[in-house]
Design an enzyme around this catalytic site. Structure first.
Site, short mmCIF file in Angstrom:
data_model
loop_
_atom_site.label_atom_id
_atom_site.label_comp_id
_atom_site.label_asym_id
_atom_site.label_seq_id
_atom_site.Cartn_x
_atom_site.Cartn_y
_atom_site.Cartn_z
N ARG A 24 0.32 36.44 48.25
CA ARG A 24 -1.12 36.70 48.45
C ARG A 24 -1.51 36.58 49.92
O ARG A 24 -2.43 37.23 50.39
CB ARG A 24 -1.96 35.73 47.62
CG ARG A 24 -1.84 35.98 46.14
CD ARG A 24 -2.77 35.09 45.33
NE ARG A 24 -2.37 35.16 43.94
CZ ARG A 24 -1.74 34.20 43.28
NH1 ARG A 24 -1.44 33.06 43.88
NH2 ARG A 24 -1.40 34.36 42.02
N ASN A 44 9.03 25.00 30.89
CA ASN A 44 9.95 23.89 30.56
C ASN A 44 9.25 22.83 29.71
O ASN A 44 9.81 22.28 28.77
CB ASN A 44 10.56 23.16 31.77
CG ASN A 44 10.23 23.75 33.09
OD1 ASN A 44 9.14 24.25 33.28
ND2 ASN A 44 11.17 23.69 34.00
N CYS A 45 7.98 22.56 30.07
CA CYS A 45 7.27 21.46 29.42
C CYS A 45 7.00 21.76 27.94
O CYS A 45 6.76 20.84 27.15
CB CYS A 45 5.94 21.19 30.13
SG CYS A 45 6.16 20.98 31.90
N ILE A 272 17.57 20.83 58.35
CA ILE A 272 18.19 22.02 58.95
C ILE A 272 17.11 23.08 59.17
O ILE A 272 16.29 23.31 58.25
CB ILE A 272 19.31 22.55 58.02
CG1 ILE A 272 20.41 21.49 57.90
CG2 ILE A 272 19.88 23.87 58.51
CD1 ILE A 272 21.44 21.76 56.82
N TYR A 276 13.48 24.93 53.69
CA TYR A 276 12.40 24.10 53.16
C TYR A 276 12.72 23.78 51.70
O TYR A 276 13.46 24.52 51.06
CB TYR A 276 11.07 24.86 53.24
CG TYR A 276 10.72 25.25 54.66
CD1 TYR A 276 9.87 24.47 55.43
CD2 TYR A 276 11.28 26.40 55.24
CE1 TYR A 276 9.58 24.81 56.74
CE2 TYR A 276 11.00 26.74 56.55
CZ TYR A 276 10.15 25.94 57.29
OH TYR A 276 9.87 26.27 58.59
N ASP A 280 11.15 19.05 42.01
CA ASP A 280 11.91 17.88 41.53
C ASP A 280 13.08 17.51 42.44
O ASP A 280 13.59 16.39 42.37
CB ASP A 280 12.51 18.17 40.14
CG ASP A 280 11.46 18.21 39.05
OD1 ASP A 280 10.27 18.01 39.35
OD2 ASP A 280 11.85 18.44 37.89
N TYR A 421 -22.43 11.89 29.24
CA TYR A 421 -22.51 11.00 28.08
C TYR A 421 -23.48 11.52 27.02
O TYR A 421 -24.63 11.84 27.31
CB TYR A 421 -22.94 9.57 28.47
CG TYR A 421 -23.42 8.81 27.26
CD1 TYR A 421 -22.52 8.54 26.22
CD2 TYR A 421 -24.76 8.45 27.10
CE1 TYR A 421 -22.95 7.91 25.06
CE2 TYR A 421 -25.19 7.81 25.94
CZ TYR A 421 -24.29 7.55 24.92
OH TYR A 421 -24.71 6.95 23.77
N LYS A 429 -21.68 3.06 28.79
CA LYS A 429 -20.80 2.32 29.70
C LYS A 429 -19.40 2.75 29.33
O LYS A 429 -18.80 2.19 28.40
CB LYS A 429 -20.92 0.82 29.45
CG LYS A 429 -22.12 0.16 30.06
CD LYS A 429 -21.97 -1.34 29.77
CE LYS A 429 -23.30 -2.05 29.91
NZ LYS A 429 -23.24 -3.38 29.33
C1 LIG Z 1 12.00 19.60 28.40
C2 LIG Z 1 11.13 19.32 29.59
C3 LIG Z 1 9.82 18.92 29.38
C4 LIG Z 1 9.01 18.64 30.48
N1 LIG Z 1 7.72 18.26 30.25
C5 LIG Z 1 6.90 17.99 31.30
C6 LIG Z 1 5.55 17.64 31.09
O1 LIG Z 1 5.07 17.61 29.95
N2 LIG Z 1 4.80 17.35 32.19
C7 LIG Z 1 5.29 17.41 33.46
O2 LIG Z 1 4.57 17.14 34.41
N3 LIG Z 1 6.58 17.77 33.68
C8 LIG Z 1 7.39 18.07 32.65
N4 LIG Z 1 8.68 18.45 32.88
C9 LIG Z 1 9.16 18.49 34.27
C10 LIG Z 1 8.77 19.79 34.93
O3 LIG Z 1 9.21 20.86 34.15
C11 LIG Z 1 9.40 19.83 36.32
O4 LIG Z 1 8.87 18.76 37.06
C12 LIG Z 1 9.15 21.10 37.09
O5 LIG Z 1 9.56 22.22 36.35
C13 LIG Z 1 9.91 21.05 38.42
O6 LIG Z 1 9.81 22.26 39.09
P1 LIG Z 1 10.98 22.73 40.06
O7 LIG Z 1 10.57 24.04 40.60
O8 LIG Z 1 11.31 21.65 40.99
O9 LIG Z 1 12.24 22.87 39.11
P2 LIG Z 1 12.43 23.77 37.82
O10 LIG Z 1 11.12 24.18 37.25
O11 LIG Z 1 13.37 23.04 36.94
O12 LIG Z 1 13.13 25.06 38.39
C14 LIG Z 1 14.36 25.00 39.04
C15 LIG Z 1 15.12 26.26 38.76
O13 LIG Z 1 16.10 26.42 39.77
C16 LIG Z 1 17.21 27.08 39.19
N5 LIG Z 1 18.38 26.87 40.04
C17 LIG Z 1 19.01 25.69 40.29
N6 LIG Z 1 20.04 25.89 41.13
C18 LIG Z 1 20.07 27.21 41.42
C19 LIG Z 1 20.91 28.03 42.22
N7 LIG Z 1 21.91 27.51 42.89
N8 LIG Z 1 20.66 29.34 42.27
C20 LIG Z 1 19.62 29.90 41.58
N9 LIG Z 1 18.80 29.16 40.80
C21 LIG Z 1 19.00 27.83 40.73
C22 LIG Z 1 17.34 26.43 37.83
O14 LIG Z 1 18.05 27.26 36.95
C23 LIG Z 1 15.88 26.23 37.43
O15 LIG Z 1 15.44 27.25 36.57
C24 LIG Z 1 9.52 18.76 31.80
C25 LIG Z 1 10.83 19.18 32.00
C26 LIG Z 1 11.63 19.46 30.91
C27 LIG Z 1 13.04 19.91 31.14
#
Ligand SMILES: Cc1cc2nc3c(=O)[nH]c(=O)nc-3n(C[C@H](O)[C@H](O)[C@H](O)COP(=O)(O)OP(=O)(O)OC[C@H]3O[C@@H](n4cnc5c(N)ncnc54)[C@H](O)[C@@H]3O)c2cc1C
Length: 546
Positions: A24, A44-45, A272, A276, A280, A421, A429
């Protein structure tokens, strides 16, 4: 201006949030997103909730389709493409797609590879079908196992958020569940007097909970636990936590920290140039303690992705860190938390308040209890953290307190907050206001409290505990061994029965009536303390730790 090539590794929360925002703000740059799995932007969640059928359609977990991302946002999305190496000198990555290796150059590289489930070494693990849950293919494997083998019993190792969600959803599908956890408590990130109620909710809903336990050996269909118990089970799901997925960066000598998490600066830049990282995989500064930490949650990952897009587009935004705010549903209960817990703090530096109130006016039908714990700094009075549980309204209260923490409000500022409320929604309260009132009482010395974990020590030191509840409550709920009983409504008449030479701790069910008793007895010359949260806090946790 020269068109840039931005390469993103990881196409879910952080990566996609980055890519869309960056697009954007930069209409012409090339954005290429590599995702090793078959889907980008999936939920994922939501994964655990498809197991029970609560989320009926698998399709609805695929939030945004690849084609839409390409058409609407002109993103070059490459699923089933794993980035296998980075060459920072040449600013190139190598990736594998359809068993072939390709190269792609970049101007800026964004890593959002997330965190991977930790799998422990257990003797005989290969003798039982076992699974982890991170993505749609993992979910598909679990669903297929259920479909093909009709399991009667499943075991889950690890009672964190995902473990609890799995337990509930398997149970709702009609499968018996054992939940095995190394710590004394389920949800070990919370403080024990809060998390004990999650354990109770699990047990009441038919989950077999084995805390303070480990699987030491596995044989086909049998788990042998540290406690000596045996669990007959059809398969195992491992959910003992996650570790940053950062092998790519380790291989190029990037600065990594705890559990292999990526160290980033205020601009989310790693050690490096032109690389960036968000989500997680990164180490964040806890905004309250200023300590390094890992907060693998969706909201920070999404925010960081967007902020990095802003930074790379020249906007004045920076990485401020996170405080960690989370919630989990355990059958009809919710458990939520924000900021720091007592476990993370040094005793003596903070005050704790436990409150019990209804989610809305008690006279309006359907009111349910909220249990709220708030922790604040003894000197600055800033709010350090809060935890809550109950059936309704838990998310709202923790979200308010999380906002208050981010705004650096003090405990007494909570008195000033004005909420919507009307009887169906809350109380004039609200429990969050009450936390402000109680905090003010503590700061001004109007009330002095002791905690549930002080009880045994104070008893040993000769303090006299006085139960000011009604006789019916005392008999019905139980009481602190050795406590004297004087109903609050008889205190004016009977206080002279209390030995004058004793230091006193007064308690009731929630801490409100005992606060009145505390004020009265202090005025009559007694040294007296209120048991914070009173019997409702002390009851379950004292049984657990006996
Ligand atoms: C079952 C489950 C339930 C969850 N529930 C909650 C919730 O209710 N509330 C909450 O706050 N958080 C929840 N989470 C956590 C939340 O999903 C993560 O915090 C969030 O998705 C992190 O985002 P991210 O982009 O760091 O990683 P992700 O969303 O995990 O994305 C990372 C992606 O990178 C890809 N990848 C990794 N290495 C490579 C590579 N070398 N080349 C290409 N691709 C690659 C992976 O395949 C993955 O798809 C949950 C997670 C899971 C697994």
């Amino acid at each position: 201006m020269k068109k840039k090539t931005i390469v993103v590794v990881g196409g879910v929360a952080g990566g996609m949030s980055f890519a869309n925002r960056y697009r954007r703000l930069n209409i012409d740059d090339e954005i290429i997103v590599f995702e090793k799995g078959p889907f980008v932007s999936f939920a994922n969640c939501g994964l655990p909730y498809h197991i029970s059928g609560e989320i009926k359609s698998r399709q609805s977990l695929l939030v945004v389709k690849e084609e839409l991302l390409q058409k609407r946002f002109n993103l070059n999305v490459r699923s089933n493409s794993e980035v296998i190496s980075i060459n920072p000198e040449q600013k190139k990555i190598q990736y594998r797609s359809n068993q072939e290796i390709f190269e792609q150059s970049y101007d800026e590289l964004v890593i959002s590879t997330g965190a991977k489930p930790i799998v422990p070494t257990i003797e005989g693990l290969d003798l039982i079908p076992f699974f982890t849950l991170r993505n749609i293919p993992d979910l598909d494997k679990i669903m297929l196992q259920i479909k093909n083998h009709h399991p009667k019993h499943v075991s889950i190792l690890g009672a964190g958020f995902i473990g609890l969600e799995l337990a509930e959803n398997l149970k709702m599908r009609g499968i018996e569940v054992a939940l095995i956890e190394k710590s004394r408590d389920v949800l070990p990130v919370l403080d024990p007097e809060v998390s004990i109620h999650a354990k109770i909710a699990l047990i009441q809903n038919g989950i077999d909970v084995y805390t303070n336990n480990e699987i030491i050996k596995i044989e086909p269909n049998t788990l042998y636990l540290k406690s000596g118990q045996e669990v007959k089970t059809d398969f195992l799901i491992i959910s003992i936590g996650v570790a940053p997925d950062t092998t790519l960066l380790k291989n190029i000598g990037a600065n990594l920290g705890m559990k292999g998490g990526i160290i980033v600066d205020y601009n989310y830049q790693i050690s490096i140039p032109h690389i960036y990282a968000v989500g997680d995989a990164i180490i964040v500064k806890n905004q309250i303690s200023n300590q390094d930490t890992l907060i693998p949650l969706a909201s920070p990952a999404n925010r960081q992705g967007r902020q990095l897009a802003d930074i790379l587009s020249g906007l004045n935004v920076y990485n401020k860190g996170s405080i960690g705010t989370s919630i989990v549903k355990v059958f009809d209960m919710s458990f939520a938390s924000t900021g720091l817990t007592e476990k993370q703090l040094t005793k003596g530096t903070y005050h704790v308040i436990h409150l019990l109130a209804n989610d809305h006016a008690s006279y309006y039908p359907g009111a349910t209890s909220i249990h709220l714990k708030v922790i604040f700094d003894k000197v600055s009075h800033q709010i350090l953290g809060a935890q809550a549980f109950g059936q309704k309204g838990v998310d709202k209260r923790i979200d308010i307190i999380s906002t208050a923490i981010k705004a650096k409000l003090t405990i007494t500022d909570l008195q000033e907050l004005e909420f919507t409320y009307a009887p169906p929604y809350s109380s004039a309260k609200d429990i969050v206001n009450l936390a402000g009132y109680v905090g003010q009482n503590i700061i001004l010395g109007i009330s002095q409290s002791v905690q549930w974990y002080d009880v045994e020590m104070l008893k040993n030191e000769g303090y006299l505990f006085i139960d000011v509840r009604s006789f019916i409550e005392r008999e019905g709920f139980g009481y602190i061994e050795g406590s004297m009983h004087i109903d609050i409504d008889e205190l004016y008449l009977r206080y002279q029965e209390i030995p004058k030479d004793k230091k006193l701790v007064v308690y009731c069910q929630s801490g409100t009536r005992s606060y009145n008793a505390e004020r009265f007895l202090r005025a009559k010359g007694f040294e007296v303390y209120n048991l914070d949260g009173s019997y409702s806090v002390y009851d379950q946790i004292s049984k657990e730790i006996k």
